[in-house]
Design a protein around this motif. Structure first.
Motif, mmCIF file in Angstrom:
data_model
loop_
_atom_site.group_PDB
_atom_site.id
_atom_site.type_symbol
_atom_site.label_atom_id
_atom_site.label_comp_id
_atom_site.label_asym_id
_atom_site.label_seq_id
_atom_site.Cartn_x
_atom_site.Cartn_y
_atom_site.Cartn_z
ATOM 1 N N LYS B 44 56.920 36.731 66.503
ATOM 2 C CA LYS B 44 55.513 36.481 66.183
ATOM 3 C C LYS B 44 55.009 37.436 65.091
ATOM 4 O O LYS B 44 54.401 37.010 64.107
ATOM 5 N N THR B 45 55.278 38.707 65.285
ATOM 6 C CA THR B 45 54.826 39.684 64.288
ATOM 7 C C THR B 45 55.527 39.448 62.953
ATOM 8 O O THR B 45 54.917 39.566 61.884
ATOM 9 N N THR B 46 56.804 39.085 63.035
ATOM 10 C CA THR B 46 57.538 38.806 61.793
ATOM 11 C C THR B 46 56.912 37.622 61.058
ATOM 12 O O THR B 46 56.748 37.665 59.837
ATOM 13 N N PHE B 86 47.142 45.088 62.600
ATOM 14 C CA PHE B 86 48.503 45.473 62.944
ATOM 15 C C PHE B 86 48.624 45.641 64.455
ATOM 16 O O PHE B 86 47.741 46.197 65.093
ATOM 17 N N GLN B 87 49.739 45.127 64.988
ATOM 18 C CA GLN B 87 49.991 45.262 66.424
ATOM 19 C C GLN B 87 49.973 46.741 66.808
ATOM 20 O O GLN B 87 49.349 47.127 67.786
ATOM 21 N N ILE B 88 50.675 47.555 66.014
ATOM 22 C CA ILE B 88 50.576 49.007 66.172
ATOM 23 C C ILE B 88 49.486 49.445 65.199
ATOM 24 O O ILE B 88 49.681 49.362 63.986
ATOM 25 N N LEU B 162 45.248 38.053 63.825
ATOM 26 C CA LEU B 162 45.065 39.120 64.815
ATOM 27 C C LEU B 162 46.346 39.274 65.628
ATOM 28 O O LEU B 162 46.738 38.373 66.346
ATOM 29 N N ASP B 163 46.986 40.434 65.518
ATOM 30 C CA ASP B 163 48.245 40.657 66.234
ATOM 31 C C ASP B 163 47.994 41.511 67.477
ATOM 32 O O ASP B 163 47.958 42.731 67.407
ATOM 33 N N GLU B 164 47.818 40.845 68.589
ATOM 34 C CA GLU B 164 47.640 41.513 69.889
ATOM 35 C C GLU B 164 46.525 42.547 69.882
ATOM 36 O O GLU B 164 46.731 43.692 70.286
ATOM 37 N N VAL B 165 45.348 42.136 69.446
ATOM 38 C CA VAL B 165 44.224 43.093 69.459
ATOM 39 C C VAL B 165 43.781 43.425 70.880
ATOM 40 O O VAL B 165 43.078 44.414 71.090
HETATM 41 MG MG MG Z 1 54.731 41.571 67.816
#
Ligand code: MG
Ligand code: ATP
Lengths: 323, 252
Positions: B44-46, B86-88, B162-165
């Motif tokens: 997903k992030t990729t 960013f997820q992180i 939005l990556d896992e906010v």
């Molecule tokens: Mg991810």
């Protein structure tokens, strides 16, 4: 910070410094002051790229030397007027910055790799300058002594001091302007986190290239002025590690990424160096040992340098005073 | 029918021997929230990195607003209107909350006072008004997530990734931040969100894509995809769907 306060402090500091040659007439002192201001200018350049932009160079000698040799060679070999030669030398410095910046930033060099690449460039330049007849080889290049304002040569050392002070002041005004501009905000964003900056629309390569060109130009102007003052340059003066180190020591001791840091640091270092020589006499390298101790103390107790220390002291002082 | 805002077609991304995204396609229609779910390591992030330009795709095409963008750098895509979190979280740690947000605001204004004013307005919208001059390094997890949102919002995006906010937030913090995200949509921003908090996916998303081992295995409304056996198996392992079905039958 209000606009008046942001710029006013620089003007006041410049005016106070300008009075120094009036109060102290000793040639040795003024000589030391001129050298300190040349270092402060070179350090402003380093601070723009490293302190604000986070790209730590260990080879600002490459730019200092480009300015120094540029100025000397344009005058001696091509008979170009000193003023035009100094300006051109500054532009040459910026061009060298653009080339080194393009090569390193395009290939994504960061951190210690960038530091090493800049050091390598400076060293290669030093070896070449030492070996080729064009730069005067190991004997160096002498600019003919012809005292006249038209040649940018003055009988009084104080004049040199006032000129270099004016240049440093102008650069500090410029730095304050950059701090308060979009470019400045982008530069600091690149320092803090390149990916986050890119995600927000910052062209990080462009920002870094502009920064290294401007940085190199400032340091090259310092080199050009150095030659103009001493009328001599050789490879170890121009491209030696000494200037790379002094250009970064000043800001780190004075306050990284601040307008006053390079000036405070350069003055403190030179004051200390002279003091050490006066007290300890001829003990070889005593000033370097002292620089080292000062650096350790600053890193241990005042990460934000003298500028931060002064701000905190001022805050304490204000808090102590009954309102 | 109007063209979709974003169309990813047959995108793949290979990292050495690993095919992190494998021939994945998706469409995001303008308006509303599209979800992207899938187990850990699904890609997903990729996929987000391919859309936002941080990784070049190995193959495939990415069309934003009817223009191919897969060759553009991240900052170019940001100026076209694609923002990401960013997820992180990646705060500018040495800067204040206001300065962090201002960097985003500068995308559409040159002047410092304007950027700083806009930053204050946006901080208010995400609930960071009281921390405006606080250094970003000292923020709580939940405040850092809000800062990610605020910076992205400051670039005036048309598409917000939005990556896992919501990850790492406690239930009451999740409850507080959901209205903030809904308000973005009301403002006309289209959202594509990666989320593990299923309750949020169910309540926010109109349409959901499911990615597993790099492949898009299902799409539909949240209710539809969560009933899909392939999806259940992707999360719980092979045969899980059948076991759940027979379990439900024997209880019923
Ligand atoms: Mg991810
Ligand atoms: N830069 C990279 N280099 C090599 N492998 C990578 C890289 N980025 C991701 N991967 C690998 O690609 C796969 C997909 O990772 P990705 O982060 O996209 O998954 P994800 O769906 O976001 O997972 P999560 O839910 O845990 O965030 C993982 O196996 C990961 O280890």
């Amino acid at each position: 910070m209000s606009v008046a306060r942001a710029y006013g402090a620089i003007a006041i500091a410049a005016l106070l410094l300008a009075l120094l040659p009036v109060m102290v007439q000793s040639n040795t002192v003024i000589n030391a002051l001129v050298t300190a201001m040349i270092i402060a200018l070179a350090a402003q350049g380093w601070n723009l790229l490293a302190g604000y932009g986070g790209q730590f160079s260990f080879g600002h000698a490459a730019f200092f030397g480009a300015g120094a040799y540029g100025n000397a060679i344009l005058q001696t070999r091509y008979g170009i007027n000193a003023y035009a030669a100094m300006l051109t030398a500054t532009a040459i410095g910026a061009a060298v910055g653009a080339v080194i910046g393009y090569l390193s930033f395009r290939s994504g060099l960061r951190g210690s790799y960038f530091a090493l690449i800049t050091l390598a460039f400076a060293e290669v330049f030093r070896i070449i300058a030492n070996a080729t007849p064009f730069t005067g080889g190991a004997a160096g290049t002498l600019i003919k002594l012809q005292v006249s304002a038209a040649n940018f040569q003055f009988a009084s050392r104080a004049i040199y001091f006032w000129i270099i002070l004016a240049i440093v002041t102008a650069v500090m005004f410029l730095m304050r302007g950059i701090e308060r501009s979009r470019f400045g905000a982008y530069l600091v964003a690149v320092r803090e986190n390149e990916d986050a900056a890119a995600a927000l629309g910052v062209d990080t390569l462009d920002v870094k290239l502009k920064a290294i060109m401007l940085s190199a130009a400032m340091t090259a102007l310092a080199g050009a002025f150095y030659v103009q003052y001493f009328l001599f340059v050789d490879s170890s003066i121009a491209f030696g590690t000494w200037i790379s180190v002094e250009a970064l020591l000043g800001p780190i001791i004075g306050g990284l990424g601040t307008v006053f840091g390079p000036l405070l640091g350069a003055l403190a270092l030179h004051f200390l160096g002279e003091l050490a020589k006066a007290v300890a006499g001829r003990v070889l390298g005593i000033d370097l040992a002292l620089f080292g101790i000062l650096l350790v103390l600053i890193i241990a107790f005042a990460r934000d340098g003298l500028q931060g220390l002064l701000t905190r002291l001022a805050r304490l002082w204000r808090a102590r005073r009954p309102a | 029918m109007t063209a979709p805002l974003l169309r990813v077609s047959n995108a793949s991304k290979r990292f050495g021997g690993l095919l992190a995204v494998d021939n994945a396609s998706l469409i995001v229609k303008a308006g509303g929230i599209t979800g992207l779910i899938g187990p850990n390591g699904a890609g997903k992030t990729t996929l987000f990195s391919l859309i936002s330009g941080f990784e070049p795709p190995t193959s495939g095409s990415i069309v934003f607003d009817e223009a191919e963008i897969s060759g553009l750098s991240p900052h170019r895509r940001a100026s076209l209107g694609i923002a990401r979190t960013f997820q992180i979280v990646q705060p500018f740690a040495g800067l204040s909350v206001r300065e962090n947000i201002a960097v985003g605001a500068y995308l559409h204004c040159r002047r410092r006072d304007e950027a700083l004013d806009r930053a204050a307005v946006i901080a208010e919208r995400v609930g960071l008004a009281s921390r405006l001059d606080a250094p970003a390094a000292g923020l709580t997890v939940s405040a850092r997530k809000r800062l990610e949102l605020a910076r992205a919002l400051a670039t005036r995006p048309r598409l917000l990734l939005l990556d896992e906010v919501l990850a790492g937030l406690n239930p009451s913090e999740v409850r507080d931040i959901i209205p903030v995200i809904k308000a973005f949509v009301a403002d006309g921003i289209t959202i594509l969100m990666v989320e593990h908090v299923m309750q949020a996916v169910m309540s926010l998303c109109d349409h959901v894509y499911v990615l597993a081992e790099g492949r898009m295995i299902a799409e539909g409304t949240p209710a539809e995809v969560t009933r899909e056996p392939k999806v259940i198996e992707a999360y719980l392992g092979p045969g899980a769907a059948a076991r759940i079905a027979s379990g439900a039958a024997s209880h019923g």
